[in-house]
Enzyme design. Sequence first.
Site, PDB file in Angstrom:
ATOM      1  N   GLU A  23      -1.840 -45.543   6.255  1.00  0.00           N
ATOM      2  CA  GLU A  23      -3.006 -44.960   6.922  1.00  0.00           C
ATOM      3  C   GLU A  23      -2.562 -43.916   7.933  1.00  0.00           C
ATOM      4  O   GLU A  23      -1.637 -44.146   8.710  1.00  0.00           O
ATOM      5  CB  GLU A  23      -3.840 -46.040   7.640  1.00  0.00           C
ATOM      6  N   HIS A  83      -8.168 -44.158   4.614  1.00  0.00           N
ATOM      7  CA  HIS A  83      -8.151 -45.377   3.810  1.00  0.00           C
ATOM      8  C   HIS A  83      -7.432 -45.015   2.510  1.00  0.00           C
ATOM      9  O   HIS A  83      -8.053 -44.474   1.595  1.00  0.00           O
ATOM     10  CB  HIS A  83      -9.566 -45.879   3.528  1.00  0.00           C
TER      11      HIS A  83
END
Length: 144
Positions: A23, A83
């Site tokens: 991430e 994400h």
Amino acid sequence: MLHVLSSACSRMDRHGRTVFPREACGLLLGTYDGDRTVVAEAVAARNLAPEADRFELDPQGFADALRRADSRGLEIVGCYHSHPSGRAVPSKEDHAAAQPGWSHVILAVTPTEEGEPEVTDRRSCRLGDEGRLTAEAARWELGS
């Protein structure tokens, strides 16, 4: 409404692609103009989370972004994170960590057929009265 300038969009997208499959995370610098938030810069920060699918923004990154904002007459107006191989919707961890008054941008970064990561979706949310992130209208200036 959130309005993200093209340089900030490019910076977030590049950061999300570069750190994939981890991430990415960073801060959004800009101004408030009535009901509109204008993001002029996206400042990448180091992700300290040991898990690939979580983020923990480096406190030094926050301090650096705050100095940068002050020197340019801007404010920290939000944060962003990616994400990887997921959707651009808030997770339960995103809801729990949300900051009041900030825009929270989520980028979905997925690999192409060739295996190269690309941003396939982006959304912004704000903390609502019920304590959960809710969708925020956003205008994304894509391309340079």
